[in-house]
Design a protein around this motif. Structure first.
Motif, short mmCIF file in Angstrom:
data_model
loop_
_atom_site.label_atom_id
_atom_site.label_comp_id
_atom_site.label_asym_id
_atom_site.label_seq_id
_atom_site.Cartn_x
_atom_site.Cartn_y
_atom_site.Cartn_z
N LEU A 88 39.29 14.09 53.63
CA LEU A 88 39.06 12.74 54.05
C LEU A 88 38.74 12.30 55.69
N LEU A 89 37.41 11.93 56.05
CA LEU A 89 37.08 11.64 57.10
C LEU A 89 37.49 10.18 58.03
N ALA A 90 38.03 9.93 59.34
CA ALA A 90 38.17 8.65 59.31
C ALA A 90 36.31 7.49 59.95
N ALA A 91 36.83 6.30 60.04
CA ALA A 91 35.94 5.92 60.38
C ALA A 91 34.90 6.23 62.08
N GLY A 92 33.78 5.79 62.00
CA GLY A 92 32.81 6.72 63.24
C GLY A 92 32.54 8.30 62.56
N LEU A 93 32.87 8.85 61.62
CA LEU A 93 31.85 9.97 62.03
C LEU A 93 30.93 9.96 61.14
N SER A 94 29.89 10.90 61.40
CA SER A 94 28.87 10.10 61.16
C SER A 94 28.12 11.07 60.45
N LEU A 95 26.88 10.99 59.42
CA LEU A 95 26.54 11.72 58.00
C LEU A 95 26.14 13.28 58.92
N LEU A 96 26.44 14.39 58.49
CA LEU A 96 25.93 16.07 58.50
C LEU A 96 24.62 15.61 58.08
N PRO A 97 23.72 16.19 58.21
CA PRO A 97 22.64 16.25 57.63
C PRO A 97 22.57 17.35 56.69
N SER A 98 21.85 17.19 55.31
CA SER A 98 21.41 18.00 54.20
C SER A 98 20.07 18.79 55.02
N ARG A 99 20.08 19.43 55.00
CA ARG A 99 19.03 20.73 55.12
C ARG A 99 18.42 20.72 53.46
N ALA A 100 17.29 20.42 53.76
CA ALA A 100 15.68 20.86 52.87
C ALA A 100 15.11 21.19 52.94
N SER A 101 14.14 22.50 51.98
CA SER A 101 13.50 23.21 52.21
C SER A 101 12.06 22.57 51.98
N ALA A 102 11.00 22.96 52.22
CA ALA A 102 9.45 22.60 51.07
C ALA A 102 9.85 22.76 49.89
N ALA A 103 8.93 21.60 49.48
CA ALA A 103 9.65 21.78 47.46
C ALA A 103 8.29 21.47 47.01
N PRO A 104 7.65 22.10 45.53
CA PRO A 104 6.50 21.16 45.20
C PRO A 104 7.69 20.22 44.84
N SER A 105 6.17 19.07 44.18
CA SER A 105 7.34 17.54 43.40
C SER A 105 7.97 17.81 42.27
N ILE A 106 7.65 18.64 41.63
CA ILE A 106 8.81 18.69 40.40
C ILE A 106 9.09 20.82 40.47
N VAL A 107 10.66 20.87 40.80
CA VAL A 107 10.73 22.15 40.48
C VAL A 107 10.87 22.24 39.03
N LYS A 108 10.98 21.95 38.08
CA LYS A 108 11.40 22.82 37.01
C LYS A 108 9.68 23.01 36.02
N PRO A 109 10.38 23.71 35.15
CA PRO A 109 8.48 24.38 34.15
C PRO A 109 8.12 22.58 33.76
N LEU A 110 7.06 22.51 33.94
CA LEU A 110 6.66 21.53 32.86
C LEU A 110 5.31 21.80 32.09
N PRO A 111 5.81 22.85 30.51
CA PRO A 111 5.29 23.09 29.64
C PRO A 111 4.27 21.68 29.26
N ALA A 112 3.12 21.67 28.38
CA ALA A 112 1.90 20.65 27.70
C ALA A 112 3.22 20.50 26.78
N THR A 113 3.89 21.25 25.84
CA THR A 113 4.42 20.80 24.39
C THR A 113 5.20 19.73 24.83
N ASP A 114 5.68 19.44 25.64
CA ASP A 114 7.17 18.63 26.46
C ASP A 114 6.67 17.92 27.32
N PHE A 115 5.62 17.73 28.39
CA PHE A 115 5.57 16.76 29.43
C PHE A 115 3.16 16.10 29.57
N VAL A 116 3.61 15.19 30.04
CA VAL A 116 2.62 14.16 30.50
C VAL A 116 2.37 13.99 31.96
N VAL A 117 1.75 14.87 32.96
CA VAL A 117 2.68 14.58 34.16
C VAL A 117 1.32 13.31 34.53
#
Length: 376
Positions: free
Chosen positions: A17-46
């Motif tokens: 448990l870190l004390a006051a004054g520590l900054s947020l460590l950066p979270s690495r994010a890679s390029a991704a499509p708008s939505i990751v999971k499959p979106l079958p037309a039987t289940d979703f309207v995009v």
């Protein structure tokens, strides 16, 4: 509280448990499509960066919405975050012991689970136009901008107390780690929206599991807020920081967006907070069904729960449906002897009105929906 002091000592002994004054460590994010999971037309309207669940896809799925069928509301794109470098920072003038927590730290704390729906504030927006003849702006959801899950995580109230919540704290401002939202050439930053401390201490969860498994990327991995009863914008995904303040906090998501604007509201608008009661059939929109006996099924929901559900198949009379299960939402069923022809089915939860109060952004549509069905 005694348990808060004990947890602070436990975390201190582990040295994480870190004390006051520590900054947020950066979270690495890679390029991704708008939505990751499959979106079958039987289940979703995009809808652009969003995916609306088809109600007929929920039939037979039980009370909890499978992750594969759970709607997605993104302002930008789903980020792919590295859980090993992720940190949740709790800071601001409203706390005396700022925290920086890893996934491991979060999971080591006392946890609880809650079954709750998350619903877009604009769910049902298209009916302002199709049923009420009123022009509104925004994604034209029918009623599929909602899902129900069992969420596990740490109560936000516990985290705030561990951070030394000050008596004068009034607002918390959770912020996500998705990409900055740019509209009209203006960068509004990451999605964030304030909550009053009273709500934060009540029933809000910092969740890391959904339906018994780790949160999937599209639904907030590695941690998100779950704010029961409130519009989905309050349940910030990909949570990275929570500012706690002794003065009111604001963001474009409570000043520019998610306000009720229109003739029935003051010029500055009314903030969107709690959702309203709704109900829906587990039927395709404009479904064609054979004549004969059917069992109509569906779901109804409201922030305070649903007492009764009634269905009309003739446009005049209402029959009380049988409630099958309760929880985040109420499942119901009703037998129907379908005669050939064009029908308009209606279902209402408790006292749903025939018309919903108008606002220009089409938020909180709560009127009874007229569902067309053809019987052959």
């Amino acid at each position: 509280m005694w348990w808060a002091d004990s947890v602070v000592r436990m975390i201190s002994r582990r040295g994480v448990l870190l004390a006051a004054g520590l900054s947020l460590l950066p979270s690495r994010a890679s390029a991704a499509p708008s939505i990751v999971k499959p979106l079958p037309a039987t289940d979703f309207v995009v809808h652009g960066t969003n995916a609306e669940t088809r109600w007929e896809a929920l039939r037979g799925t039980g009370s909890l919405t499978p992750v594969s069928k759970f709607f997605v509301r993104n302002h930008t794109s789903t980020p792919l975050l590295d859980a090993t470098s992720w940190r949740l920072r709790i800071h601001g003038s409203g706390v005396s012991r700022p925290l920086s927590l890893s996934v491991r730290d979060l999971r080591a704390l006392p946890s609880c689970s809650v079954e709750a729906v998350i619903e877009c504030a604009g769910n049902g927006r298209s009916f302002f136009t199709s049923q009420q003849g009123q022009a509104v702006a925004g994604t034209p959801w029918r009623l599929g901008g909602i899902g129900n899950a069992r969420w596990r995580g740490v109560p936000l109230g516990l985290l705030l107390r561990l951070a030394g919540l000050r008596a004068g704290a009034v607002d918390v401002l959770p912020a996500g780690l998705d990409a900055d939202y740019v509209t009209g050439g203006v960068n509004l930053g990451r999605v964030r929206r304030p909550l009053p401390v009273a709500k934060a201490l009540d029933d809000v969860l910092v969740a890391y599991e959904m339906n018994g498994a780790d949160l999937p990327p599209d639904h907030g991995f590695p941690a998100r807020l779950v704010v029961p009863g409130w519009a989905g914008i309050a349940s910030i995904k990909w949570l990275g920081s929570i500012e706690v303040s002794t003065s009111p906090l604001h963001s474009p998501w409570d000043t520019q967006y998610y306000r009720l604007l229109g003739p029935a509201h003051p010029p500055e608008g009314t903030p969107v907070t709690e959702q309203v009661a709704k109900s829906a059939f587990e039927l395709a929109w404009g479904a064609t069904v054979p004549a004969g006996r059917h069992v109509l099924t569906g779901r109804a929901w409201a922030p305070g729960g649903v007492r009764r559900v009634e269905v009309s198949t003739d446009g005049r009379t209402w029959r009380r449906a049988t409630l099958v299960s309760r929880g985040g939402w109420t499942r119901w069923q009703l037998p129907w002897q379908a005669a050939p022809g064009e029908h308009v089915l209606r279902v209402r939860a408790d006292d749903q009105p025939d018309e919903s109060p108008y606002n220009t952004q089409g938020y909180l549509f709560g009127a009874v929906v007229r569902h067309p069905v053809t019987v052959v």
